[in-house]
Design a protein around this motif. Structure first.
Motif, short mmCIF file in Angstrom:
data_model
loop_
_atom_site.label_atom_id
_atom_site.label_comp_id
_atom_site.label_asym_id
_atom_site.label_seq_id
_atom_site.Cartn_x
_atom_site.Cartn_y
_atom_site.Cartn_z
N ILE A 1 0.88 -1.17 0.00
CA ILE A 1 0.00 0.00 0.00
C ILE A 1 0.91 1.22 0.00
CG2 ILE A 1 -1.66 1.30 1.43
CD1 ILE A 1 -2.95 -1.26 0.48
N LEU A 2 0.54 2.25 -0.76
CA LEU A 2 1.35 3.46 -0.82
C LEU A 2 0.82 4.44 0.22
CD1 LEU A 2 1.28 3.56 -4.71
CD2 LEU A 2 3.31 3.11 -3.30
N SER A 3 1.60 4.65 1.28
CA SER A 3 1.12 5.52 2.35
C SER A 3 2.29 6.19 3.06
CB SER A 3 0.26 4.72 3.33
OG SER A 3 -0.40 5.58 4.23
N VAL A 4 1.98 6.80 4.18
CA VAL A 4 2.96 7.49 5.03
C VAL A 4 3.19 6.57 6.22
CG1 VAL A 4 3.15 9.49 6.58
CG2 VAL A 4 2.10 9.75 4.32
N TRP A 5 4.47 6.31 6.58
CA TRP A 5 4.68 5.28 7.60
C TRP A 5 5.41 5.79 8.85
CZ3 TRP A 5 1.46 1.65 6.72
CH2 TRP A 5 1.09 1.36 5.41
N HIS A 6 6.38 6.69 8.72
CA HIS A 6 7.09 7.12 9.92
C HIS A 6 6.09 7.77 10.88
CE1 HIS A 6 9.80 9.07 12.65
NE2 HIS A 6 10.81 8.42 12.10
N PRO A 7 6.10 7.38 12.16
CA PRO A 7 5.09 7.92 13.09
C PRO A 7 5.05 9.45 13.13
CG PRO A 7 6.23 6.08 14.10
CD PRO A 7 6.93 6.34 12.80
N ALA A 8 6.20 10.12 12.98
CA ALA A 8 6.20 11.59 13.01
C ALA A 8 5.47 12.15 11.78
CB ALA A 8 7.64 12.12 13.06
N LEU A 9 5.60 11.46 10.65
CA LEU A 9 4.92 11.91 9.42
C LEU A 9 3.44 11.56 9.48
CD1 LEU A 9 6.52 13.36 7.17
CD2 LEU A 9 8.02 11.92 8.48
N ALA A 10 3.12 10.39 10.05
CA ALA A 10 1.71 10.01 10.20
C ALA A 10 1.01 11.01 11.12
CB ALA A 10 1.60 8.59 10.75
N ALA A 11 1.73 11.47 12.17
CA ALA A 11 1.14 12.46 13.08
C ALA A 11 0.90 13.78 12.35
CB ALA A 11 2.08 12.68 14.28
N LEU A 12 1.85 14.16 11.48
CA LEU A 12 1.69 15.40 10.71
C LEU A 12 0.48 15.27 9.77
CD1 LEU A 12 2.69 18.19 9.81
CD2 LEU A 12 4.39 17.05 8.37
N ARG A 13 0.34 14.11 9.15
CA ARG A 13 -0.83 13.87 8.27
C ARG A 13 -2.14 14.03 9.07
NH1 ARG A 13 -2.36 11.94 3.40
NH2 ARG A 13 -4.21 10.66 3.44
N GLY A 14 -2.14 13.46 10.26
CA GLY A 14 -3.33 13.58 11.12
C GLY A 14 -3.60 15.04 11.47
N ALA A 15 -2.52 15.78 11.79
CA ALA A 15 -2.68 17.19 12.17
C ALA A 15 -3.21 18.01 11.00
CB ALA A 15 -1.34 17.75 12.64
N LEU A 16 -2.94 17.56 9.77
CA LEU A 16 -3.46 18.27 8.58
C LEU A 16 -4.90 17.86 8.28
CD1 LEU A 16 -0.28 18.00 6.30
CD2 LEU A 16 -1.17 20.07 7.39
N GLY A 17 -5.46 16.99 9.12
CA GLY A 17 -6.86 16.60 8.97
C GLY A 17 -7.09 15.53 7.92
N LYS A 18 -6.03 14.82 7.53
CA LYS A 18 -6.17 13.79 6.50
C LYS A 18 -6.41 12.42 7.14
CE LYS A 18 -5.41 16.62 3.17
NZ LYS A 18 -6.53 16.99 2.29
N PRO A 19 -7.17 11.54 6.46
CA PRO A 19 -7.32 10.18 6.97
C PRO A 19 -5.97 9.47 7.00
CG PRO A 19 -8.40 10.42 4.82
CD PRO A 19 -7.90 11.78 5.22
N ARG A 20 -5.85 8.42 7.80
CA ARG A 20 -4.55 7.75 8.00
C ARG A 20 -3.90 7.35 6.67
NH1 ARG A 20 -0.46 6.54 7.88
NH2 ARG A 20 0.86 5.09 9.04
N HIS A 21 -4.69 6.83 5.72
CA HIS A 21 -4.12 6.39 4.45
C HIS A 21 -4.81 7.09 3.28
CE1 HIS A 21 -1.91 3.36 6.61
NE2 HIS A 21 -3.03 2.92 7.16
N PRO A 22 -4.01 7.48 2.27
CA PRO A 22 -4.63 8.12 1.10
C PRO A 22 -5.33 7.11 0.19
CG PRO A 22 -2.25 7.91 0.81
CD PRO A 22 -2.55 7.38 2.19
N PHE A 23 -6.21 7.60 -0.67
CA PHE A 23 -6.74 6.79 -1.77
C PHE A 23 -5.56 6.23 -2.56
CE2 PHE A 23 -10.62 9.19 -1.23
CZ PHE A 23 -11.62 8.55 -1.94
N GLN A 24 -5.73 5.05 -3.12
CA GLN A 24 -4.72 4.45 -4.00
C GLN A 24 -5.28 4.55 -5.43
OE1 GLN A 24 -1.92 2.49 -2.12
NE2 GLN A 24 -2.81 4.06 -0.80
N ILE A 25 -4.57 5.26 -6.30
CA ILE A 25 -5.04 5.37 -7.70
C ILE A 25 -4.04 4.66 -8.61
CG2 ILE A 25 -5.68 6.94 -9.57
CD1 ILE A 25 -6.20 9.11 -7.52
#
Ligand SMILES: NC(=O)c1ccc[n+]([C@@H]2O[C@H](COP(=O)([O-])OP(=O)(O)OC[C@H]3O[C@@H](n4cnc5c(N)ncnc54)[C@H](OP(=O)(O)O)[C@@H]3O)[C@@H](O)[C@H]2O)c1
Length: 285
Positions: free
Chosen positions: A121-145
């Motif tokens: 799956i193509l996503s964000v994995w480092h916990p610090a980056l996953a936390a930043l994604r959460g802070a930006l209001g994004k769901p844990r994993h992006p759509f896969q296109i």
């Protein structure tokens, strides 16, 4: 039996562990023109320290097209193809902080050509980056296109197509769209968008935004998908990492078309081992 949530949990644990234990070398800024461009800055204390400053992205366009960025690693001699792109020599900071991090932390979707979807799956994995994604209001994993013309995708066995909580969109040019839609009927998390002909990519992109609310897309290539997106005038940002080694399949530059885009440099950064990261804003010539 297709892989499912159990396989995904194991895959995710491995990705997080690899990101957490990676030795991350910081980059130093060599050039910074960001102040003269109307860009959005993203970052955290963690990423700012590793990148010697913030990361930038173009704003989402006002019209109905999503914003597309491309993220690529190339060898010193400009090659992008390799069975395992890690062998091109981009290094750990590129992989975990830029590629699987900042380039997609604010993205609603990650997009790949059919030959580049890999086994996960193509996503964000480092916990610090996953936390930043959460802070930006994004769901844990992006759509896969996934982009395909032939429509020969590993729907049954590919993890990407079999995690019901992660939505997938297949952008299929040509005739296979109807067949793919039928094939995916038992997987309601997969949507097939037919783009008729490759030149209809813009229409496909518009449907991603209008029908699925996808405003920002991080495209990972490979070069034929990247060239199609560039030629359609869809790509606004290129995040390009150039390694310090000669590697990859010879003569495989990221753009294969006849009208290379114009590039305006936003930032250039270098790591102690000679890896160069550049962000360009692209426009059609
Ligand atoms: N250096 C990097 O950063 C990087 C990044 C990604 C990949 N890679 C490497 O690049 C290589 C693969 O690159 P590639 O250029 O051969 O393949 P690719 O771009 O990943 O995929 C090509 C496929 O995408 C589909 N496609 C492309 N343009 C399309 C369009 N306009 N409409 C619909 N479908 C379209 C077609 O799928 P169908 O065949 O299904 O019709 C086409 O065969 C691999 O070696 C991979 O490891 C490197």
């Amino acid at each position: 039996m297709p892989p499912g949530t159990g396989s995904f949990a194991a895959f995710a644990r491995k990705k997080v562990a690899a990101a957490e234990t990676a030795a991350l070398e910081p980059f130093k800024t060599i050039a910074d023109n960001s102040a003269s461009l109307a860009l959005e800055a993203i970052g955290s204390e963690f990423t700012d320290a590793l990148l010697d400053g913030q990361f930038f992205q173009s704003p989402v366009p006002r019209d109905s097209i999503p914003s597309f960025s491309l993220v690529f690693v190339q060898s010193r001699d400009g090659n992008t193809e390799a069975d395992n792109p890690s062998t091109l020599g981009g290094g750990e900071t590129d992989k975990h902080v830029i590629y699987e991090g900042l380039s997609r932390v604010a993205a609603d979707a990650v997009l790949a050509g059919a030959k580049s979807i890999g086994a996960g799956i193509l996503s964000v994995w480092h916990p610090a980056l996953a936390a930043l994604r959460g802070a930006l209001g994004k769901p844990r994993h992006p759509f896969q296109i996934v982009m395909t013309a032939r429509g020969e995708l590993p729907i049954e066995e590919g993890l990407l197509f079999n995690v019901s909580e992660i939505p997938v969109i297949i952008l299929s040019s040509g005739r296979p769209a109807a067949r793919l839609a039928e094939q995916c009927r038992s997987r309601p998390w997969i949507t097939v968008i037919g783009t008729s002909e490759p030149s209809d990519l813009r229409r496909g992109a518009e449907r991603l935004r209008i029908e699925h609310g996808i405003q920002r897309i991080s495209a990972i290539g490979g070069r034929s998908a990247a060239t199609a997106l560039i030629d359609a005038g869809l790509v606004s940002d290129l995040y390009l990492t150039t390694s310090a080694i000669r590697a990859g399949v010879p003569d495989t530059p990221l753009y294969t078309g006849t009208r290379p885009p114009l590039r305006e440099l936003v930032v250039r950064k270098e790591s102690p081992d000679g890896v160069v990261f550049e962000h360009f804003v692209l426009s059609l010539p």
